[in-house]
Design a protein around this motif. Structure first.
Motif, short mmCIF file in Angstrom:
data_model
loop_
_atom_site.label_atom_id
_atom_site.label_comp_id
_atom_site.label_asym_id
_atom_site.label_seq_id
_atom_site.Cartn_x
_atom_site.Cartn_y
_atom_site.Cartn_z
N TRP A 176 2.81 21.29 60.70
CA TRP A 176 2.47 20.07 61.44
C TRP A 176 1.01 20.12 61.89
O TRP A 176 0.27 19.15 61.74
N LEU A 205 7.46 10.49 58.56
CA LEU A 205 8.17 11.62 59.14
C LEU A 205 9.66 11.33 59.25
O LEU A 205 10.06 10.22 59.59
N LEU A 253 0.33 8.03 59.79
CA LEU A 253 1.64 8.60 60.06
C LEU A 253 2.59 7.47 60.40
O LEU A 253 2.23 6.56 61.14
N GLN A 260 10.48 15.23 64.84
CA GLN A 260 9.75 13.97 64.77
C GLN A 260 9.45 13.43 66.17
O GLN A 260 8.32 13.02 66.45
N ALA A 313 8.44 15.70 56.00
CA ALA A 313 7.53 14.57 55.86
C ALA A 313 7.50 14.17 54.39
O ALA A 313 7.56 15.01 53.51
N ILE A 328 2.00 9.28 55.47
CA ILE A 328 3.01 10.31 55.75
C ILE A 328 4.12 9.68 56.59
O ILE A 328 3.87 9.18 57.68
#
Length: 122
Positions: A35, A11, A103, A65, A16, A9
């Protein structure tokens, strides 16, 4: 998510980009509810999304973010800075590792943000 794939993912400011080995770059709008749902999946693998409405845009926040990253750092998640060879890029890249995915953050460089990262040991 039902297939329990590992998610990558990336961001951005308010969305995303979700990728797996089979799907690349699915755009997903971020609100506090979405989120928390994504974070829950990354930690536990639970994909149940009852009560999550990704088309509801009323909860979008500016600088989402940075807020998400700071929340993860404060809670002690595994966040690390991605090293770069030269200090010429305008963005700082960080990544978070979870049981069910990763992430990636790319945040515009600023003295305030660099000082925050240094105070947290990143």
């Amino acid at each position: 998510m039902r297939q329990h794939r590992i998610l990558d993912i990336r961001l951005d400011e308010s969305f995303a980009l979700v990728s797996t080995t089979a799907v690349t770059g699915l755009q997903y709008m971020l609100t506090p509810d979405t989120w928390n749902w994504i974070l829950n999946y990354l930690n536990t693998g639970d994909y149940e999304d009852f009560g999550i409405f990704p088309s509801n845009m009323s909860g979008i926040v500016n600088d989402f973010q940075i807020n998400c990253l700071k929340q993860l750092i404060e809670k002690g998640y595994n966040i690390a800075r991605i090293p770069f060879i030269r200090e010429t890029t305008g963005y700082i890249k960080l990544r978070g590792l979870f049981k069910h995915g990763k992430l990636f953050f790319s945040i515009r460089r600023s003295d305030e943000f660099i000082n925050y990262l240094e105070s947290k040991g990143l």
